[in-house]
Design a protein around this motif. Sequence first.
Motif, mmCIF file in Angstrom:
data_model
loop_
_atom_site.group_PDB
_atom_site.id
_atom_site.type_symbol
_atom_site.label_atom_id
_atom_site.label_comp_id
_atom_site.label_asym_id
_atom_site.label_seq_id
_atom_site.Cartn_x
_atom_site.Cartn_y
_atom_site.Cartn_z
ATOM 1 N N ILE A 1 -10.488 84.092 -62.222
ATOM 2 C CA ILE A 1 -11.337 85.227 -61.849
ATOM 3 C C ILE A 1 -10.485 86.465 -61.607
ATOM 4 C CG2 ILE A 1 -12.846 86.123 -60.031
ATOM 5 C CD1 ILE A 1 -13.999 83.252 -59.820
ATOM 6 N N ALA A 2 -9.366 86.304 -60.912
ATOM 7 C CA ALA A 2 -8.480 87.441 -60.644
ATOM 8 C C ALA A 2 -7.917 88.007 -61.945
ATOM 9 C CB ALA A 2 -7.347 87.018 -59.714
ATOM 10 N N GLN A 3 -7.544 87.134 -62.869
ATOM 11 C CA GLN A 3 -7.028 87.598 -64.153
ATOM 12 C C GLN A 3 -8.108 88.337 -64.944
ATOM 13 O OE1 GLN A 3 -5.522 84.027 -65.949
ATOM 14 N NE2 GLN A 3 -3.493 84.247 -65.020
ATOM 15 N N ALA B 1 -10.301 93.404 -66.903
ATOM 16 C CA ALA B 1 -11.410 94.358 -66.951
ATOM 17 C C ALA B 1 -10.978 95.718 -66.406
ATOM 18 C CB ALA B 1 -12.598 93.823 -66.159
ATOM 19 N N ALA B 2 -10.202 95.708 -65.313
ATOM 20 C CA ALA B 2 -9.724 96.969 -64.741
ATOM 21 C C ALA B 2 -8.774 97.670 -65.705
ATOM 22 C CB ALA B 2 -9.028 96.706 -63.407
ATOM 23 N N ALA B 3 -7.903 96.909 -66.345
ATOM 24 C CA ALA B 3 -6.971 97.505 -67.310
ATOM 25 C C ALA B 3 -7.729 98.067 -68.504
ATOM 26 C CB ALA B 3 -5.955 96.466 -67.764
ATOM 27 N N LYS B 4 -8.755 97.341 -68.951
ATOM 28 C CA LYS B 4 -9.558 97.807 -70.078
ATOM 29 C C LYS B 4 -10.299 99.088 -69.711
ATOM 30 C CE LYS B 4 -12.899 96.075 -73.446
ATOM 31 N NZ LYS B 4 -13.730 94.938 -73.835
ATOM 32 N N GLY C 1 -10.140 74.822 -57.398
ATOM 33 C CA GLY C 1 -10.546 76.081 -56.762
ATOM 34 C C GLY C 1 -9.508 77.169 -56.949
ATOM 35 N N ARG C 2 -8.244 76.811 -56.771
ATOM 36 C CA ARG C 2 -7.171 77.802 -56.981
ATOM 37 C C ARG C 2 -7.148 78.273 -58.428
ATOM 38 N NH1 ARG C 2 -2.211 74.934 -54.019
ATOM 39 N NH2 ARG C 2 -3.037 73.338 -55.394
ATOM 40 N N GLN C 3 -7.358 77.325 -59.356
ATOM 41 C CA GLN C 3 -7.356 77.685 -60.773
ATOM 42 C C GLN C 3 -8.513 78.638 -61.093
ATOM 43 O OE1 GLN C 3 -5.018 77.093 -62.973
ATOM 44 N NE2 GLN C 3 -6.132 78.115 -64.595
#
Length: 121
Positions: free
Chosen positions: A50-52, A57-60, A43-45
Amino acid sequence: MRGFKEPGFNDRVAAASSAKARALEMLKNRPKPSEADLAERAGRQRAKEIAQAEKRAAAKAALQAERDAKEQAEREAAEASVAAAEAARPAAEAARPKLPTAEDMKAARDARYAARRARKR
C-alpha cells in the motif's frame, strides 16, 4: 612420508551428497512459523504494498503536475512571443524602406527635369 592424496570423483560425490543430506535435515528440523507470525508478515507485506502504491501515485501526480506546468509555461511563452511580434510589427514596417510608386517616380523625374531646365536658363 606419503604425499597429500587428492579426493577422487567418488569421494567428492559422497561429500556432496552428505552435505546435501545435512542441509535437508536442518531444513526439516527448523521450527515452523506460528499463525500469528504468518499473519503479521502478511500484514506487513500488505502495508508495504500500500505504501509503495501511494508513493507511485504521488510520484505520478507530481510528474503530471510538472508536465502541466511545463506545458503552461510553453503556452505562455508562445503567446508572449506572438504578442511581442505583433507589437514589433508596426516598428518593423516603419523601418522598412518604402518602395516608390509609379506616381512618386514620375514626380521625382519631373522635379529633376524642372531643375535641369532651371539651371539652363
